[in-house]
Write a protein that holds these residues in place. Structure first.
Motif, PDB file in Angstrom:
ATOM      1  N   GLN A  10      -0.792  -7.606  -2.860  1.00  0.00           N
ATOM      2  CA  GLN A  10       0.474  -7.148  -3.427  1.00  0.00           C
ATOM      3  C   GLN A  10       1.407  -8.337  -3.500  1.00  0.00           C
ATOM      4  N   PHE A  11       2.355  -8.277  -4.412  1.00  0.00           N
ATOM      5  CA  PHE A  11       3.398  -9.301  -4.501  1.00  0.00           C
ATOM      6  C   PHE A  11       4.548  -8.709  -5.288  1.00  0.00           C
ATOM      7  N   ASP A  12       5.702  -9.319  -5.130  1.00  0.00           N
ATOM      8  CA  ASP A  12       6.901  -8.858  -5.822  1.00  0.00           C
ATOM      9  C   ASP A  12       7.133  -9.719  -7.051  1.00  0.00           C
ATOM     10  N   VAL A  13       7.330  -9.078  -8.174  1.00  0.00           N
ATOM     11  CA  VAL A  13       7.610  -9.787  -9.424  1.00  0.00           C
ATOM     12  C   VAL A  13       9.113 -10.036  -9.497  1.00  0.00           C
ATOM     13  N   PRO A  14       9.522 -11.295  -9.663  1.00  0.00           N
ATOM     14  CA  PRO A  14      10.957 -11.602  -9.688  1.00  0.00           C
ATOM     15  C   PRO A  14      11.675 -10.952 -10.868  1.00  0.00           C
ATOM     16  N   GLU A  15      12.958 -10.744 -10.672  1.00  0.00           N
ATOM     17  CA  GLU A  15      13.792 -10.196 -11.734  1.00  0.00           C
ATOM     18  C   GLU A  15      13.738 -11.133 -12.940  1.00  0.00           C
ATOM     19  N   GLY A  16      13.700 -10.555 -14.138  1.00  0.00           N
ATOM     20  CA  GLY A  16      13.646 -11.342 -15.364  1.00  0.00           C
ATOM     21  C   GLY A  16      12.232 -11.552 -15.890  1.00  0.00           C
ATOM     22  N   LEU A 147      10.871 -22.391 -11.396  1.00  0.00           N
ATOM     23  CA  LEU A 147      10.066 -22.705 -10.217  1.00  0.00           C
ATOM     24  C   LEU A 147      10.465 -21.865  -8.995  1.00  0.00           C
ATOM     25  N   ASP A 148      11.747 -21.617  -8.791  1.00  0.00           N
ATOM     26  CA  ASP A 148      12.158 -20.787  -7.654  1.00  0.00           C
ATOM     27  C   ASP A 148      11.636 -19.363  -7.784  1.00  0.00           C
ATOM     28  N   ASP A 149      11.626 -18.814  -9.009  1.00  0.00           N
ATOM     29  CA  ASP A 149      11.046 -17.476  -9.219  1.00  0.00           C
ATOM     30  C   ASP A 149       9.578 -17.465  -8.795  1.00  0.00           C
ATOM     31  N   PHE A 150       8.844 -18.487  -9.204  1.00  0.00           N
ATOM     32  CA  PHE A 150       7.426 -18.569  -8.865  1.00  0.00           C
ATOM     33  C   PHE A 150       7.249 -18.671  -7.352  1.00  0.00           C
ATOM     34  N   ARG A 151       8.029 -19.518  -6.726  1.00  0.00           N
ATOM     35  CA  ARG A 151       7.936 -19.659  -5.265  1.00  0.00           C
ATOM     36  C   ARG A 151       8.256 -18.342  -4.568  1.00  0.00           C
ATOM     37  N   ASP A 152       9.247 -17.613  -5.095  1.00  0.00           N
ATOM     38  CA  ASP A 152       9.581 -16.302  -4.520  1.00  0.00           C
ATOM     39  C   ASP A 152       8.401 -15.351  -4.627  1.00  0.00           C
ATOM     40  N   LEU A 153       7.735 -15.326  -5.777  1.00  0.00           N
ATOM     41  CA  LEU A 153       6.557 -14.465  -5.941  1.00  0.00           C
ATOM     42  C   LEU A 153       5.471 -14.861  -4.951  1.00  0.00           C
ATOM     43  N   ARG A 158       0.800 -10.549  -0.140  1.00  0.00           N
ATOM     44  CA  ARG A 158       0.369  -9.915   1.099  1.00  0.00           C
ATOM     45  C   ARG A 158      -0.809  -8.981   0.802  1.00  0.00           C
ATOM     46  N   PRO A 159      -1.542  -8.567   1.834  1.00  0.00           N
ATOM     47  CA  PRO A 159      -2.645  -7.625   1.601  1.00  0.00           C
ATOM     48  C   PRO A 159      -2.104  -6.308   1.056  1.00  0.00           C
ATOM     49  N   GLY A 160      -2.905  -5.676   0.213  1.00  0.00           N
ATOM     50  CA  GLY A 160      -2.517  -4.387  -0.361  1.00  0.00           C
ATOM     51  C   GLY A 160      -2.922  -4.329  -1.806  1.00  0.00           C
ATOM     52  N   ALA A 161      -2.585  -3.236  -2.463  1.00  0.00           N
ATOM     53  CA  ALA A 161      -2.980  -3.066  -3.858  1.00  0.00           C
ATOM     54  C   ALA A 161      -1.733  -2.905  -4.716  1.00  0.00           C
ATOM     55  N   THR A 163       1.446  -4.389  -7.606  1.00  0.00           N
ATOM     56  CA  THR A 163       2.595  -5.286  -7.659  1.00  0.00           C
ATOM     57  C   THR A 163       3.851  -4.435  -7.545  1.00  0.00           C
ATOM     58  N   THR A 164       4.914  -5.051  -7.155  1.00  0.00           N
ATOM     59  CA  THR A 164       6.191  -4.363  -7.157  1.00  0.00           C
ATOM     60  C   THR A 164       7.141  -5.143  -8.031  1.00  0.00           C
ATOM     61  N   THR A 165       8.002  -4.449  -8.709  1.00  0.00           N
ATOM     62  CA  THR A 165       8.951  -5.104  -9.593  1.00  0.00           C
ATOM     63  C   THR A 165      10.355  -4.828  -9.098  1.00  0.00           C
ATOM     64  N   PRO A 166      11.289  -5.696  -9.471  1.00  0.00           N
ATOM     65  CA  PRO A 166      12.658  -5.518  -8.968  1.00  0.00           C
ATOM     66  C   PRO A 166      13.280  -4.232  -9.464  1.00  0.00           C
TER      67      PRO A 166
END
Length: 166
Positions: A10-16, A147-153, A158-161, A163-166
């Motif tokens: 799983q990972f969080d997709v940055p805003e935008g 680049l900061d958006d990418f680093r945030d993602l 983390r483990p899981g299934a 993606t999450t979006t803002p």
């Protein structure tokens, strides 16, 4: 045809950023694609995620070299501008930045790519290693701003299934 990752993350997709079907945006080997609009100089910045089992003994720097070699076969020129190992002994990673040029639509475009490789061992069988690759590709002029958006993602992987979006 888009692929699935050998392990769920799983990972969080940055805003935008917005998810896009890999097959529709020309990334059929990716498990996930996000794009950032509007395009810059005719190129749409994107983040792709893919991964594969790597039962061989290749190190993350060797796997990163493989990516550079494949890219060198497809573009005008490619230069590794930065490379560093990240993570820990239990969760090793490698980050590298590439500068390259492509010709698209009759125009030469200078692009940048930040790649992060994460090595994950199967807890039940440590001989089963998965390498997850996360990649930001953008124009050279737009890269510092994204680049900061990418680093945030990357920080949210983390483990899981899913993606999450803002």
């Amino acid at each position: 045809m888009s692929t699935t990752l050998p392990i769920p993350i799983q990972f969080d997709v940055p805003e935008g950023w917005r998810s896009a079907p890999p097959d529709e945006v020309g990334a059929p080997g990716a498990a996930f694609v996000a794009v950032h609009l509007p395009s810059d100089a005719g190129f749409t910045a994107n983040i792709t995620v893919d991964g594969e089992y790597r039962p061989d003994a290749a190190t993350l720097p060797e796997i990163a070299d493989e990516s550079v070699g494949l890219m060198a076969d497809a573009v005008t020129s490619v230069i590794v501008t930065d490379r560093r190992e990240t993570g820990s002994v239990d969760a090793p990673g490698l980050a590298q930045t590439l500068a390259f040029s492509v010709v698209a639509g009759g125009q030469s475009r200078d692009l940048m790519q930040s790649q992060v490789y994460l090595s994950v061992l199967d807890v039940d069988d440590p001989h089963k290693r998965v390498v997850i690759r996360l990649v930001l590709t953008s124009t050279a002029s737009e890269h510092p701003h994204l680049l900061d958006d990418f680093r945030d993602l990357v920080r949210t992987v983390r483990p899981g299934a899913g993606t999450t979006t803002p």
